[in-house]
Design a protein around this motif. Structure first.
Motif, PDB file in Angstrom:
ATOM      1  N   THR A  25      -8.045 -27.853 -36.014  1.00  0.00           N
ATOM      2  CA  THR A  25      -6.997 -28.853 -36.237  1.00  0.00           C
ATOM      3  C   THR A  25      -6.731 -29.618 -34.953  1.00  0.00           C
ATOM      4  O   THR A  25      -6.995 -29.133 -33.860  1.00  0.00           O
ATOM      5  CB  THR A  25      -5.688 -28.185 -36.702  1.00  0.00           C
ATOM      6  OG1 THR A  25      -5.258 -27.262 -35.710  1.00  0.00           O
ATOM      7  CG2 THR A  25      -5.881 -27.465 -38.030  1.00  0.00           C
ATOM      8  N   ASP A  26      -6.192 -30.806 -35.133  1.00  0.00           N
ATOM      9  CA  ASP A  26      -5.827 -31.646 -33.998  1.00  0.00           C
ATOM     10  C   ASP A  26      -4.518 -32.337 -34.335  1.00  0.00           C
ATOM     11  O   ASP A  26      -4.473 -33.209 -35.204  1.00  0.00           O
ATOM     12  CB  ASP A  26      -6.910 -32.671 -33.705  1.00  0.00           C
ATOM     13  CG  ASP A  26      -6.659 -33.454 -32.437  1.00  0.00           C
ATOM     14  OD1 ASP A  26      -5.509 -33.455 -31.929  1.00  0.00           O
ATOM     15  OD2 ASP A  26      -7.608 -34.089 -31.946  1.00  0.00           O
ATOM     16  N   LEU A  27      -3.462 -31.930 -33.671  1.00  0.00           N
ATOM     17  CA  LEU A  27      -2.141 -32.495 -33.920  1.00  0.00           C
ATOM     18  C   LEU A  27      -2.116 -33.997 -33.679  1.00  0.00           C
ATOM     19  O   LEU A  27      -1.360 -34.720 -34.314  1.00  0.00           O
ATOM     20  CB  LEU A  27      -1.107 -31.805 -33.019  1.00  0.00           C
ATOM     21  CG  LEU A  27       0.319 -32.287 -33.167  1.00  0.00           C
ATOM     22  CD1 LEU A  27       0.896 -31.763 -34.476  1.00  0.00           C
ATOM     23  CD2 LEU A  27       1.165 -31.833 -32.015  1.00  0.00           C
ATOM     24  N   LEU A  28      -2.960 -34.474 -32.806  1.00  0.00           N
ATOM     25  CA  LEU A  28      -2.940 -35.890 -32.452  1.00  0.00           C
ATOM     26  C   LEU A  28      -3.760 -36.752 -33.400  1.00  0.00           C
ATOM     27  O   LEU A  28      -3.915 -37.950 -33.173  1.00  0.00           O
ATOM     28  CB  LEU A  28      -3.401 -36.075 -31.008  1.00  0.00           C
ATOM     29  CG  LEU A  28      -2.575 -35.318 -29.970  1.00  0.00           C
ATOM     30  CD1 LEU A  28      -3.070 -35.624 -28.568  1.00  0.00           C
ATOM     31  CD2 LEU A  28      -1.107 -35.598 -30.107  1.00  0.00           C
ATOM     32  N   ASP A  29      -4.280 -36.171 -34.496  1.00  0.00           N
ATOM     33  CA  ASP A  29      -4.955 -36.972 -35.512  1.00  0.00           C
ATOM     34  C   ASP A  29      -3.956 -37.777 -36.328  1.00  0.00           C
ATOM     35  O   ASP A  29      -4.320 -38.728 -36.995  1.00  0.00           O
ATOM     36  CB  ASP A  29      -5.770 -36.081 -36.457  1.00  0.00           C
ATOM     37  CG  ASP A  29      -7.119 -35.711 -35.856  1.00  0.00           C
ATOM     38  OD1 ASP A  29      -7.531 -36.346 -34.870  1.00  0.00           O
ATOM     39  OD2 ASP A  29      -7.753 -34.787 -36.383  1.00  0.00           O
ATOM     40  N   SER A  30      -2.706 -37.362 -36.271  1.00  0.00           N
ATOM     41  CA  SER A  30      -1.668 -38.021 -37.064  1.00  0.00           C
ATOM     42  C   SER A  30      -0.611 -38.606 -36.134  1.00  0.00           C
ATOM     43  O   SER A  30      -0.028 -37.893 -35.319  1.00  0.00           O
ATOM     44  CB  SER A  30      -1.020 -36.992 -37.996  1.00  0.00           C
ATOM     45  OG  SER A  30       0.242 -37.434 -38.439  1.00  0.00           O
ATOM     46  N   GLY A  31      -0.363 -39.907 -36.274  1.00  0.00           N
ATOM     47  CA  GLY A  31       0.665 -40.547 -35.458  1.00  0.00           C
ATOM     48  C   GLY A  31       2.036 -39.954 -35.704  1.00  0.00           C
ATOM     49  O   GLY A  31       2.823 -39.773 -34.774  1.00  0.00           O
ATOM     50  N   SER A  32       2.331 -39.600 -36.943  1.00  0.00           N
ATOM     51  CA  SER A  32       3.644 -39.040 -37.247  1.00  0.00           C
ATOM     52  C   SER A  32       3.799 -37.641 -36.648  1.00  0.00           C
ATOM     53  O   SER A  32       4.884 -37.275 -36.182  1.00  0.00           O
ATOM     54  CB  SER A  32       3.897 -39.004 -38.755  1.00  0.00           C
ATOM     55  OG  SER A  32       2.933 -38.208 -39.412  1.00  0.00           O
ATOM     56  N   ALA A  33       2.725 -36.850 -36.632  1.00  0.00           N
ATOM     57  CA  ALA A  33       2.793 -35.518 -36.018  1.00  0.00           C
ATOM     58  C   ALA A  33       3.012 -35.647 -34.506  1.00  0.00           C
ATOM     59  O   ALA A  33       3.787 -34.886 -33.912  1.00  0.00           O
ATOM     60  CB  ALA A  33       1.533 -34.722 -36.315  1.00  0.00           C
ATOM     61  N   TRP A  34       2.352 -36.606 -33.861  1.00  0.00           N
ATOM     62  CA  TRP A  34       2.528 -36.852 -32.428  1.00  0.00           C
ATOM     63  C   TRP A  34       3.965 -37.278 -32.149  1.00  0.00           C
ATOM     64  O   TRP A  34       4.606 -36.780 -31.228  1.00  0.00           O
ATOM     65  CB  TRP A  34       1.526 -37.896 -31.948  1.00  0.00           C
ATOM     66  CG  TRP A  34       1.815 -38.475 -30.599  1.00  0.00           C
ATOM     67  CD1 TRP A  34       2.064 -39.778 -30.312  1.00  0.00           C
ATOM     68  CD2 TRP A  34       1.876 -37.791 -29.342  1.00  0.00           C
ATOM     69  NE1 TRP A  34       2.275 -39.950 -28.965  1.00  0.00           N
ATOM     70  CE2 TRP A  34       2.168 -38.738 -28.341  1.00  0.00           C
ATOM     71  CE3 TRP A  34       1.719 -36.462 -28.966  1.00  0.00           C
ATOM     72  CZ2 TRP A  34       2.303 -38.412 -26.998  1.00  0.00           C
ATOM     73  CZ3 TRP A  34       1.849 -36.122 -27.619  1.00  0.00           C
ATOM     74  CH2 TRP A  34       2.134 -37.082 -26.656  1.00  0.00           C
ATOM     75  N   GLU A  35       4.492 -38.179 -32.961  1.00  0.00           N
ATOM     76  CA  GLU A  35       5.872 -38.633 -32.785  1.00  0.00           C
ATOM     77  C   GLU A  35       6.854 -37.473 -32.920  1.00  0.00           C
ATOM     78  O   GLU A  35       7.813 -37.367 -32.152  1.00  0.00           O
ATOM     79  CB  GLU A  35       6.197 -39.732 -33.793  1.00  0.00           C
ATOM     80  CG  GLU A  35       5.476 -41.027 -33.494  1.00  0.00           C
ATOM     81  CD  GLU A  35       5.576 -42.048 -34.612  1.00  0.00           C
ATOM     82  OE1 GLU A  35       6.324 -41.822 -35.593  1.00  0.00           O
ATOM     83  OE2 GLU A  35       4.892 -43.084 -34.501  1.00  0.00           O
ATOM     84  N   ARG A  36       6.623 -36.611 -33.890  1.00  0.00           N
ATOM     85  CA  ARG A  36       7.486 -35.448 -34.089  1.00  0.00           C
ATOM     86  C   ARG A  36       7.380 -34.493 -32.888  1.00  0.00           C
ATOM     87  O   ARG A  36       8.378 -33.987 -32.400  1.00  0.00           O
ATOM     88  CB  ARG A  36       7.099 -34.737 -35.396  1.00  0.00           C
ATOM     89  CG  ARG A  36       8.050 -33.707 -35.874  1.00  0.00           C
ATOM     90  CD  ARG A  36       7.761 -33.213 -37.295  1.00  0.00           C
ATOM     91  NE  ARG A  36       6.358 -33.035 -37.633  1.00  0.00           N
ATOM     92  CZ  ARG A  36       5.635 -33.879 -38.370  1.00  0.00           C
ATOM     93  NH1 ARG A  36       6.161 -34.977 -38.844  1.00  0.00           N
ATOM     94  NH2 ARG A  36       4.365 -33.627 -38.619  1.00  0.00           N
ATOM     95  N   TRP A  37       6.169 -34.274 -32.392  1.00  0.00           N
ATOM     96  CA  TRP A  37       5.943 -33.391 -31.235  1.00  0.00           C
ATOM     97  C   TRP A  37       6.726 -33.912 -30.034  1.00  0.00           C
ATOM     98  O   TRP A  37       7.391 -33.153 -29.333  1.00  0.00           O
ATOM     99  CB  TRP A  37       4.441 -33.323 -30.940  1.00  0.00           C
ATOM    100  CG  TRP A  37       4.039 -32.300 -29.935  1.00  0.00           C
ATOM    101  CD1 TRP A  37       3.676 -31.006 -30.177  1.00  0.00           C
ATOM    102  CD2 TRP A  37       3.932 -32.473 -28.504  1.00  0.00           C
ATOM    103  NE1 TRP A  37       3.355 -30.377 -28.995  1.00  0.00           N
ATOM    104  CE2 TRP A  37       3.505 -31.247 -27.957  1.00  0.00           C
ATOM    105  CE3 TRP A  37       4.161 -33.539 -27.641  1.00  0.00           C
ATOM    106  CZ2 TRP A  37       3.304 -31.070 -26.588  1.00  0.00           C
ATOM    107  CZ3 TRP A  37       3.964 -33.356 -26.276  1.00  0.00           C
ATOM    108  CH2 TRP A  37       3.533 -32.133 -25.771  1.00  0.00           C
ATOM    109  N   VAL A  38       6.650 -35.200 -29.785  1.00  0.00           N
ATOM    110  CA  VAL A  38       7.348 -35.818 -28.653  1.00  0.00           C
ATOM    111  C   VAL A  38       8.864 -35.715 -28.838  1.00  0.00           C
ATOM    112  O   VAL A  38       9.593 -35.356 -27.906  1.00  0.00           O
ATOM    113  CB  VAL A  38       6.908 -37.291 -28.483  1.00  0.00           C
ATOM    114  CG1 VAL A  38       7.788 -38.029 -27.494  1.00  0.00           C
ATOM    115  CG2 VAL A  38       5.442 -37.354 -28.052  1.00  0.00           C
TER     116      VAL A  38
END
Length: 159
Positions: A25-38
């Motif tokens: 898996t790669d969390l950064l494949d999804s812009g929304s997942a990256w935004e949530r992580w930040v």
């Protein structure tokens, strides 16, 4: 051994581990997942997930990730030098800049070489080597290190 920068180190390591080789898996494949992580970490504006992925991959390559070539980040990243409580400090308005500042701080302090990548093909986890002589190889001796030592022992025993 603890450092006054432990929280920053952990943040950087967690960022570098947003790609999980074991799970594929790669969390950064999804812009929304990256935004949530930040947002969960209060890092300001997230910026582009693709740029974050390139920065992450460049940091992992710089830390010696097996099978990676040197990867260049997307561009120079804007940061500012400000005075915080009368002390000069690097700051950034976005998460990617904040993560790059943390990596830069480790380099300036001479501890970037403690950021390592586990050599196990199924792991490739980033970790911070806190050993006195900087000789740690595995993310976890109980998991990856034990597997490698057991595999080597079985191989020698067969011979």
């Amino acid at each position: 051994m603890t450092s006054p920068h432990d929280a920053e180190i952990e943040l950087l390591i967690v960022f570098m581990n947003t790609a999980d080789a074991e799970r594929g898996t790669d969390l950064l494949d999804s812009g929304s997942a990256w935004e949530r992580w930040v947002a969960e970490r209060g890092l300001g504006e997230p910026g582009d997930a693709q740029a974050a992925r390139r920065v992450r991959d460049a940091l992992r390559a710089a830390a010696g990730a097996p099978g990676t070539e040197r990867v260049e980040p997307p561009r120079p990243w804007p940061v500012a030098v400000t005075l915080l409580d009368g002390v000069p400090a690097l700051t950034s308005e976005d998460a990617i800049g904040t993560l790059l500042i943390t990596a830069t701080r480790l380099a300036v302090l001479g501890t970037w070489d403690r950021v390592k990548i586990c050599p196990a093909d199924t792991c490739l986890w980033a970790f911070y080597d806190r050993s006195r002589n900087r000789s740690r190889s595995w993310c976890s001796m109980r998991v990856c290190g034990n597997r490698a030592k057991s595999r080597n022992w079985r191989h020698r025993a067969r011979e």
